[in-house]
Design an enzyme around this catalytic site. Structure first.
Site, PDB file in Angstrom:
ATOM      1  CG  ASN A   9      37.771  -0.201 -95.920  1.00  0.00           C
ATOM      2  OD1 ASN A   9      37.301   0.379 -94.942  1.00  0.00           O
ATOM      3  ND2 ASN A   9      37.075  -0.435 -97.024  1.00  0.00           N
ATOM      4  CE  LYS A  11      35.173  -3.911 -96.741  1.00  0.00           C
ATOM      5  NZ  LYS A  11      34.538  -4.487 -97.916  1.00  0.00           N
ATOM      6  CG  HIS A  95      35.041   1.200-100.602  1.00  0.00           C
ATOM      7  ND1 HIS A  95      34.024   0.280-100.726  1.00  0.00           N
ATOM      8  CD2 HIS A  95      36.142   0.484-100.284  1.00  0.00           C
ATOM      9  CE1 HIS A  95      34.494  -0.930-100.468  1.00  0.00           C
ATOM     10  NE2 HIS A  95      35.777  -0.839-100.201  1.00  0.00           N
ATOM     11  CD  GLU A  97      31.899  -2.246 -99.012  1.00  0.00           C
ATOM     12  OE1 GLU A  97      32.240  -1.575 -98.021  1.00  0.00           O
ATOM     13  OE2 GLU A  97      32.353  -3.395 -99.248  1.00  0.00           O
ATOM     14  CD  GLU A 167      39.167  -1.593-102.950  1.00  0.00           C
ATOM     15  OE1 GLU A 167      39.805  -2.280-102.155  1.00  0.00           O
ATOM     16  OE2 GLU A 167      38.145  -0.982-102.645  1.00  0.00           O
ATOM     17  N   GLY A 173      35.159  -8.703-100.943  1.00  0.00           N
ATOM     18  CA  GLY A 173      34.439  -9.492 -99.951  1.00  0.00           C
ATOM     19  C   GLY A 173      33.895 -10.816-100.466  1.00  0.00           C
ATOM     20  CB  SER A 213      39.080 -11.504-102.115  1.00  0.00           C
ATOM     21  OG  SER A 213      37.676 -11.333-101.979  1.00  0.00           O
ATOM     22  N   GLY A 234      40.198  -5.345 -96.942  1.00  0.00           N
ATOM     23  CA  GLY A 234      39.011  -5.273 -96.097  1.00  0.00           C
ATOM     24  C   GLY A 234      39.037  -6.374 -95.042  1.00  0.00           C
ATOM     25  N   GLY A 235      38.357  -7.470 -95.337  1.00  0.00           N
ATOM     26  CA  GLY A 235      38.168  -8.550 -94.359  1.00  0.00           C
ATOM     27  C   GLY A 235      39.440  -9.000 -93.663  1.00  0.00           C
TER      28      GLY A 235
HETATM   29  C1  PEP Z   1      37.730  -3.315 -99.397  1.00  0.00           C
HETATM   30  O1  PEP Z   1      36.905  -3.148 -98.514  1.00  0.00           O
HETATM   31  O2  PEP Z   1      38.236  -2.323 -99.950  1.00  0.00           O
HETATM   32  C2  PEP Z   1      38.090  -4.685 -99.765  1.00  0.00           C
HETATM   33  C3  PEP Z   1      38.938  -4.855-100.747  1.00  0.00           C
HETATM   34  O3  PEP Z   1      37.492  -5.704 -99.063  1.00  0.00           O
HETATM   35  P1  PEP Z   1      37.950  -7.259 -99.051  1.00  0.00           P
HETATM   36  O4  PEP Z   1      39.456  -7.273 -98.846  1.00  0.00           O
HETATM   37  O5  PEP Z   1      37.209  -7.847 -97.905  1.00  0.00           O
HETATM   38  O6  PEP Z   1      37.581  -7.838-100.367  1.00  0.00           O
END
Ligand code: PEP
Length: 254
Positions: A9, A11, A95, A97, A167, A173, A213, A234-235
């Site tokens: 993802n 973002k 999500h 966010e 999640e 994040g 994460s 994500g990251g």
């Molecule tokens: C996400 O954006 O769904 C996510 C899990 O981000 P991160 O891996 O950065 O925690």
């Protein structure tokens, strides 16, 4: 029986040029991924560029959100028909966010899941509790309620065509991952809920991803858990080398 799915993802990151560079890096190091599925979810503005690069490769294309109508006067929204037209086969829905920053609730999220299914997009339904909810011992209640609300009234055939991403909000994040044992416990609870809604055979075939994460150094332990069927990343999906290491997790499951 479940093929692991590793999904990135992105973002609100990556211009078209940056997206191209990332996908070229992924394709360069991808190798044989015939025993797993790989997905990238760029921002809407990079979907066209990424589509041209991944066509004919093992990398599937997904979007990060979708509106519920096929077309109409909905300024700024993107429809499931448009996503299909751009080659998307998956879409992230609900999500945290979107829930927290854009105020999306279970009702809208359920409609998005249905809209995605209607147009042959596989929805990745995100669920997860906040830190105060976990500290209060409410994590399972919250997550089960989110799953039930989004899937209310759906047939087993419809439910069979979705992916769930657990999640925990406090893990996204933050660098603070759920332990493999805690994540496994929640995944088992989600699978049990899916069994109640759609039958145990359907539940046993659904991919439940963990997100929050996930990094190269924790993916192997997470994937060793029996009910963790992949990850929404994500990251660590924003750099080719870290996402490739996650894609190439070591299959330690028995
Ligand atoms: C996400 O954006 O769904 C996510 C899990 O981000 P991160 O891996 O950065 O925690």
């Amino acid at each position: 029986m479940r093929t692991p799915l590793l999904a990135g993802n992105w973002k609100m990151y990556k211009t078209t040029g940056e997206a191209r560079e990332l996908v070229e890096g992924l394709l360069h190091g991808l190798g044989d991924v015939s025993d797993r599925k790989v997905l990238v979810c760029p921002p809407f503005t990079a979907l066209h560029t990424v589509r041209d690069l991944v066509q004919g490769t093992p990398i599937a294309l997904g979007a990060q959100d979708v509106y519920i109508e096929p077309q109409g006067a909905f300024t700024g929204a993107i429809s499931p028909v448009m996503l299909r037209d751009l080659g998307c086969t998956y879409v992230i829905v609900g999500h945290s966010e979107r829930r927290a920053i854009f105020g999306e609730g279970d009702d809208l999220i359920g409609k998005k899941v249905r809209a995605a299914l209607t147009h042959d997009l596989m929805p990745i339904l995100c669920v997860g509790e906040t830190k105060p909810q976990r500290d209060a011992g409410e994590a399972e209640t919250i997550v089960v309620a989110q799953v039930r609300a989004a899937l209310a009234g759906m047939t087993p055939d419809q439910i069979a065509r979705i992916v769930i991403a657990y999640e925990p909000v406090w893990a996204i994040g933050t660098g603070d991952t759920a332990t493999p044992v805690d994540a496994q416990a929640m995944h088992a609870t989600i699978r049990q809920t899916l069994g109640e809604l759609a039958g145990t055979d359907v539940a046993a075939a659904i991919n439940i991803l963990y997100g929050g994460s996930v990094k190269p150094d924790n993916i192997d332990d997470l994937m060793a858990q029996p009910d963790i069927d992949g990850s929404l990343v994500g990251g660590a999906s924003l750099k080719a080398d870290s996402f490739l290491r996650i894609v190439h997790f070591l299959p330690t499951r028995g």
